[in-house]
Structures are given as C-alpha cells and as structure tokens.
Design a protein around this motif. Structure first.
Motif: not given
Length: 83
Positions: A1-7
């Motif tokens: 997961m990238n940062g925006p997906q974690h968000y």
C-alpha cells in the motif's frame, strides 16, 4: 500500500469502527479492533506523507508528480487549494 491508500483505508476503517461502536451494529469489541486498525493505517499514511516531502541528502526531488496528485485526491482537494 502507498501513503494515499493507507489514508483512504484509515478513513474507511474509522467509519466502520464508529458503526460498531455507536451504530445499530453495536459491538464494542469489534469497534475497538477496527479503530486500532484504522489508527495504524493513519499513522502509516502520516509517515509516508512526511517522508515523501523531505529529500534525504538534498539530491532527491521528494514527492513524485503521481504521488503528489494521489495525496491531493485522497485529501479531497485540488493542487494549490491547500493553505
């Protein structure tokens, strides 16, 4: 997961946690577990956003164009609208 997906995952899990904690699906154990998982994703999103902004040794450009656009999309704003 990238940062925006974690968000986005943190937002989704927080909503589910609220449903189980306060909504018609009241189950405080499930609500607490979902809230804890949401917090982990929110923390990972914050780490990603912070890390991507700083160059490690001055030679790295920081956030790439697609990552920059993904963060703005995740935050629900258009580039240039923040601040």
């Amino acid at each position: 997961m990238n940062g925006p997906q974690h968000y986005r995952e943190a937002e989704r899990l927080a909503e589910r946690a609220h449903h189980f904690t306060y909504g018609d699906g009241a189950n405080p154990v499930v609500g607490a577990a979902l809230a804890a998982e949401a917090q982990v994703h929110a923390t990972l999103a914050l780490v990603a956003a912070t890390a991507m902004q700083a160059a490690v040794d001055g030679s790295e450009p920081g956030m790439s164009g697609p990552e920059f656009a993904a963060w703005h999309k995740a935050a629900g704003v258009k580039p240039g609208e923040c601040g």
